[in-house]
Design an enzyme around this catalytic site. Structure first.
Site, PDB file in Angstrom:
ATOM      1  N   HIS A  20       0.843  -1.192   0.000  1.00  0.00           N
ATOM      2  CA  HIS A  20       0.000   0.000   0.000  1.00  0.00           C
ATOM      3  C   HIS A  20       0.880   1.245   0.000  1.00  0.00           C
ATOM      4  O   HIS A  20       1.840   1.342   0.760  1.00  0.00           O
ATOM      5  CB  HIS A  20      -0.889  -0.009   1.253  1.00  0.00           C
ATOM      6  N   HIS A  77       2.418  11.776  -2.585  1.00  0.00           N
ATOM      7  CA  HIS A  77       1.280  11.407  -1.748  1.00  0.00           C
ATOM      8  C   HIS A  77       0.445  12.643  -1.444  1.00  0.00           C
ATOM      9  O   HIS A  77       0.363  13.092  -0.311  1.00  0.00           O
ATOM     10  CB  HIS A  77       1.768  10.767  -0.456  1.00  0.00           C
TER      11      HIS A  77
END
Length: 937
Positions: free
Chosen positions: A425, A469
């Site tokens: 992930h 991110h």
């Protein structure tokens, strides 16, 4: 005194901190050669020895002047390197085998192959007899290297410190322990880092990157040597010392105390035969020797052994007494007990006894008599043609502890959805989910550990598509990520790699993304998934890369584009609702892994003034994520993200938003639902939905990822989700908590060479892949399966016999006298499989229904003996694991997690891992395991 430049007396240039504060790049200066007046390494390539050092010692502390007596210097550096001498020449020449040895505790094999290739191409020997002399030079005078960070380029004097076995620079304020080195990268293996800092290709043969761990974090030291001779010298020292240090530790951890004692006597006392009878070694010297090689025992324990070895009670040891001290230190009484039970009153073991031991104690059913004989011949004494106790111990240390793929009869010919797939992930992160800087190193780490499903979040940036991110974090150029993935894609497993794309960029950057993927993955992309057929098997997809992208609901035929909304509610694991809220992280030292693209430029004070720039250093922008670039990314999420058809066309698996299991998009073979753990947990509260979820996963793919609340990158227990048949249970691989340890244990086996192997694909139990027509059929099948399991319970017995070379604990509140290691054994399984909790114990106490604790072994971290036994009864081993923790007080020393049905029976040595998942080189646990069918009471 730290010198500002390797060339004393030259005029200082403007400091980097000032230049960078003005957002300027230093003007490159020509490459220069170090003056002979400096005290750095001065190697002559045409000479077999080091160049003569200048008499001048300008700017150097007198404590570091070269010691004229080479013998005395070698004695001071005995912990670092052997002296080159006739008596140990053979050992020296065999001490660094790059084909079979790793550099650091968790070093990757590819980098070593690169080093070996370098040595061959440049006709350089990494086994040079001059390594000792180089070490002397590096310890006394040091070598100037240009240290490269994101915002600074400075020359420092690097030196070896024999006491701490470390590399020092910045006047000793910066220290890198040799045992912390995880990898050494040169040439192509280091090209990503060199390109990141804008260093010209002309410096490729002078660039060296050392990957090491500090404070539970991965860090990198990037340096450039002045010339080829200094580069070769520094590389030889780093690789040579770490390898030889390992050989010495190995010599005391395996049956060869004579070699260990001989080397240290000769390097510390004398080479002369007549001096062996002299009482010379004090307790303090012996204690320092043990500390140097991580033989961690309390002074009381060492003093007890020292007094036994000191026959004449003068508190000094001669060579024979020192040999006896080493023998006492490494004595394995628990192995001696096993040996005596096998050989009775004999002193050696014949082939028949060895065959009995393998078949009925070790349960090596797959070994034939011929294979047993070959194994016996490998360890037998060539004179007696029998096995002695030392050889028996050597066999026990080398025997595999886990079954291999052949023994498990692993089948990779089933459709892809029939397998659990090792999945990551937010792969680009090395830390928390919030405000962390991305890094290509994260991809390298997970791919080396066998991960087969990675994630890439692609955003807009002024320089093109980048990986990051959220909108306020630093970014990595997409090309860098794709190149690293291509390089490491099949480094540990030949089976297909699935890349999950999270698209947040505009149409132009999507076109660039598509072009880069096709160019970099040329010949490896697989796109031919037909919805009328089953998914292809891992065997069919060997060495293939599969792109997974989110398939939009609507398609605009006129514009030839798909449209969708970029929203976390649509199954994206990027979680924009929080990732865009936080700014970028601020690291105090750019040695820590950052992006292989860029990070926020910060003005920092120069550590030394007057350092010189490297020629051809290119400007680090356009990859620098300025505030403008971050604001531009914010604009990306203001509306809908438009996904172009070309990007969809190179995908073979399509992420589809989950609505229910009955809609047409839920029936296509190529679709894949992506759900977070909270969503699945909510679904499982409804029995009918839980069964439908199970039924769906018998034919189609599903990916599960951690919920947004796990902002610290913690992990869930993957067993619960595997039992639902979910193939891609994505975890945060950067966090080595219990959830990730179970995840790794599921996908770890051993290969034929007794090395850890990672296929990344594990075939689901038959109960989770049998096709069923209706939900009621599934319920009936589970009832029948449960009845069968209950009628055949499995008794699991685990004995923790002893530990070997437990790791040194960091300075803490635990005093030396309080050091008392003990072991906690935890059986991990789904609740339905536990038929009878821990019900038999020996030399341990019960902490819970699935957990026991052994007694303590005060003062001994070298070879503590516990002899603690725990038993438990399970109905199934499909999802059952053993988690073992070694502690002293409340401090965790090491741990190990293994899937029970992967563990070989009988006596085995298990490897131990640090708190951050790094495997210790020599630290092991000696255990006995037994699994048998239990009687039903």
């Amino acid at each position: 005194m730290e010198l500002n430049s390797p060339s004393p007396g030259k005029k200082h240039i403007q400091s980097n901190s000032k230049v960078l504060a003005n957002n300027e790049i230093m003007t490159p200066s020509p490459r220069r050669r170090l003056s002979s007046k400096t005290n750095s390494l001065n190697l002559n390539s045409s000479s077999s020895s080091l160049g003569t050092s200048s008499k001048q010692t300008i700017g150097l502390n007198t404590n570091y002047r070269i010691v004229r007596n080479l013998k005395l210097l070698l004695r001071k550096t005995a912990g670092l390197v052997y002296p080159v001498q006739e008596s140990s020449q053979a050992l020296l020449n065999s001490s660094l085998d790059l084909a079979t040895t790793v550099v650091g505790p968790a070093t990757s094999q590819p980098s070593l192959q690169d080093i070996l290739k370098y040595a061959n191409l440049h006709n350089k020997s990494l086994l040079s007899e001059n390594i000792s002399k180089i070490c002397c030079k590096l310890q006394s005078e040091g070598v100037f290297l240009e240290k490269i960070t994101r915002n600074k380029r400075r020359w420092y004097l690097f030196k070896l410190d024999s006491e701490s076995s470390s590399l020092m620079w910045k006047q000793g304020n910066k220290i890198l322990e040799l045992d912390s080195i995880r990898d050494v990268r040169i040439g192509k293996m280091a090209s990503n880092y060199r390109e990141e800092y804008g260093i010209s290709d002309s410096y490729a043969d002078l660039w060296l990157t050392i990957i090491y761990s500090a404070s539970n974090k991965l860090k990198a030291l990037h340096v450039i040597a002045e010339d080829k001779d200094r580069f070769d010298a520094f590389l030889n020292v780093i690789c040579g010392l770490v390898s030889r240090r390992r050989k010495l530790m190995e010599s005391i951890s395996i049956p060869d105390s004579e070699r260990f004692a001989k080397i240290h006597w000769e390097t510390t006392v004398s080479e002369r035969e007549e001096d062996r009878s002299s009482d010379t070694l004090t307790f303090m010297e012996v204690s320092k020797l043990c500390k140097r090689f991580h033989i961690y025992c309390s002074k009381d324990h060492l003093w007890k052994i020292f007094n036994i070895a000191d026959v004449n009670n003068n508190q000094l040891l001669n060579f024979k007494e020192f040999q006896h001290f080493v023998e006492l230190l490494r004595e394995r009484n628990e192995v001696n007990h096993i040996w005596k039970k096998l050989v009775k009153n004999r002193t050696s073991m014949n082939l028949d006894t060895f065959w009995y031991f393998l078949r009925y104690v070790q349960m090596e059913d797959v070994l034939t008599e011929n294979e047993c004989e070959i194994l016996f011949d490998k360890y037998k004494n060539p004179k007696t043609l029998l096995l002695d106790e030392e050889a028996f111990l050597q066999y026990l240390r080398n025997v595999p502890f886990m079954t291999d793929e052949a023994e498990n009869s692993f089948d990779y010919s089933k459709p892809l959805n029939h397998y659990f797939i090792a999945s990551s992930h937010n792969t680009y992160l090395l830390g928390k989910q919030i405000a962390e800087t991305p890094s290509v190193e994260a991809y390298i780490q997970v791919l080396q550990q066998g991960c087969r499903s990675v994630e890439i979040d692609i955003w807009d940036d002024e320089c093109g598509p980048v990986v990051c991110h959220g909108v306020l974090t630093a970014a990595i150029p997409l090309g860098n990520v794709l190149k690293v993935i291509r390089k490491y894609a099949f480094i540990s497993s030949p089976f297909p790699l699935i890349i999950s794309l999270e698209i947040h960029c505009d149409k132009n950057n999507q076109k660039i993304t598509k072009e880069k993927i096709e160019k970099i993955f040329e010949g490896f992309l697989y796109t031919d998934v037909k919805d009328n057929d089953d998914l292809p098997s891992p065997l069919e997809l060997r060495h293939k890369i599969i792109i997974k992208s989110k398939k939009p609901k609507h398609y605009d035929a006129e514009a030839q584009i798909f449209t969708t909304e970029s929203s976390p509610k649509a199954g994206s694991s990027s979680n924009l609702d929080y990732s865009s809220t936080f700014g970028s992280s601020h690291y105090d030292d750019s040695e820590e892994y950052t992006s292989t693209g860029s990070t926020t430029t910060k003005s920092r004070k120069s550590s030394i003034s007057g350092s010189k720039p490297i020629n051809n250093i290119q400007q680090m922008s356009p990859n620098e994520p300025t505030n403008f670039n971050r604001i531009k990314r914010i604009g990306t999420i203001a509306g809908r993200v438009v996904v172009i058809k070309d990007l969809i066309d190179i995908s073979a698996i399509y992420g589809v938003k989950y609505r229910n299991f009955s809609l047409p998009e839920s029936k296509t073979v190529s679709h894949c639902f992506s759900l977070n753990e909270k969503k699945v947990n909510s679904m499982c509260k409804d029995i009918s939905l839980k069964v439908s979820l199970d039924k769906h996963n018998r034919r189609y793919l599903m990916r599960l990822y951690p919920h947004v609340f796990r902002y610290k990158s913690t992990n869930f227990d993957p067993i619960y989700y595997w039992k639902l048949g979910i193939q891609m249970v994505a975890t945060n691989w950067q966090t080595n908590d219990l959830g990730q340890q179970i995840n790794l244990a599921m996908f770890q086996l051993t290969n034929q060479k007794n090395e850890i192997a990672h296929s990344g694909y594990v075939l689901k139990p038959l109960s989770l892949r049998s096709k069923v027509g209706k939900v009621n059929e599934l319920i009936s099948m589970y009832k029948k399966l449960r009845d069968e399991n209950l009628s055949q319970p499995t008794e699991v017995k685990i004995k923790i016999l002893s530990g070997q070379l437990l790791p040194k604990i960091e300075p803490s509140s635990t005093s030396d006298s309080d050091f008392a290691p003990y072991v906690i054994v935890k059986f991990i399984s789904d609740e339905e499989s536990i038929m009878n909790p821990v019900h038999y114990m020996k030399n341990c106490t019960k902490l819970s229904d699935t957990e026991t604790r052994s007694g303590s072994c005060p003062g001994n971290g070298f070879n503590p003996v516990w002899n603690a036994e725990s038993n438990i009864t399970l109905s199934s081993l499909d999802f059952s694991f053993i988690h073992i923790i070694v502690k002293t007080g409340e401090t965790m020393l090491a741990s190990c997690t293994i899937k029970i049905d992967y563990l070989k029976r009988g006596y085995r040595h298990l490897p131990l891992y640090s708190i951050d998942g790094e495997r210790y080189i020599f630290s092991t646990l000696f255990i006995y395991s037994e699994i048998s069918q239990s009687e039903i009471e």
